[in-house]
Motif scaffolding. Structure first.
Motif, short mmCIF file in Angstrom:
data_model
loop_
_atom_site.label_atom_id
_atom_site.label_comp_id
_atom_site.label_asym_id
_atom_site.label_seq_id
_atom_site.Cartn_x
_atom_site.Cartn_y
_atom_site.Cartn_z
N THR A 91 -8.43 -7.13 1.64
CA THR A 91 -7.80 -6.24 0.67
C THR A 91 -8.76 -5.13 0.27
O THR A 91 -8.37 -3.95 0.20
N LEU A 92 -10.01 -5.47 0.02
CA LEU A 92 -11.02 -4.47 -0.31
C LEU A 92 -11.20 -3.48 0.84
O LEU A 92 -11.25 -2.26 0.61
N GLU A 150 4.01 6.31 -2.79
CA GLU A 150 2.92 6.42 -3.76
C GLU A 150 2.05 5.16 -3.80
O GLU A 150 0.97 5.17 -4.39
N ALA A 151 2.54 4.09 -3.20
CA ALA A 151 1.82 2.81 -3.20
C ALA A 151 2.06 2.10 -1.88
O ALA A 151 3.06 2.35 -1.19
N VAL A 152 1.13 1.21 -1.56
CA VAL A 152 1.25 0.37 -0.37
C VAL A 152 1.08 -1.08 -0.78
O VAL A 152 0.42 -1.38 -1.77
N LYS A 171 -10.35 1.93 3.16
CA LYS A 171 -9.79 2.70 4.27
C LYS A 171 -8.76 3.72 3.77
O LYS A 171 -8.68 4.83 4.29
N HIS A 172 -7.98 3.34 2.76
CA HIS A 172 -6.91 4.20 2.27
C HIS A 172 -7.25 4.89 0.95
O HIS A 172 -6.37 5.45 0.29
N ASN A 173 -8.52 4.82 0.57
CA ASN A 173 -9.01 5.48 -0.65
C ASN A 173 -8.20 5.09 -1.89
O ASN A 173 -7.85 5.93 -2.72
#
Length: 137
Positions: free
Chosen positions: A78-79, A33-35, A84-86
């Protein structure tokens, strides 16, 4: 998708070479659910590293070296990752000069806390990403 400060998920990447693991955040990562991201590592700063605090918007090490450029690079990466990963939400380490949300150390290296955002948090907020402090999580 949610991004989280890597140190909150148990990655040994903070300035001391350790982490600030929060079990519920680690579970978000384990469940997909998170990266994780570490803006300071993305900016090329090593682990461990000399502590940094913000002084007049600049990232200054305790030995007075200005490492703002590395912090800006890490924030931009980071942005880019978020785009890229929405990712629309971030849970970031409280009081950090990169990830602090609402509160940061004042630049005196005396553990004094003031209102403000870290460099990465500021950039993410400016780009419409909701940032939650680890203290609020």
């Amino acid at each position: 998708m949610i991004i989280v400060s890597a140190c909150l998920a148990g990655v040994n990447c903070n300035y001391k070479g350790s982490n600030y693991k929060i079990e519920k955040i680690a579970e978000l990562v384990e469940n997909g659910e998170a990266v994780v991201v570490c803006p300071e590592a993305l900016g090329g700063l090593g682990v461990p590293r000399i502590p940094v605090e913000l002084i007049n918007g600049r990232a200054i090490r305790k030995d007075n070296e200005d490492v703002t450029d590395a912090f800006l690079i890490g924030a931009e990466k980071t942005l880019e990752f978020c785009k890229k990963h929405n990712c629309k939400k971030a849970i970031l380490k409280s009081k950090s000069p990169s990830c602090g949300c609402g509160k940061v150390y004042d630049g005196t290296f005396t553990s004094t806390i003031i209102d403000g955002d870290g460099i990465t948090t500021k950039l993410l907020k400016e780009n419409g990403i909701e940032v939650i402090s680890s203290d609020e999580f």
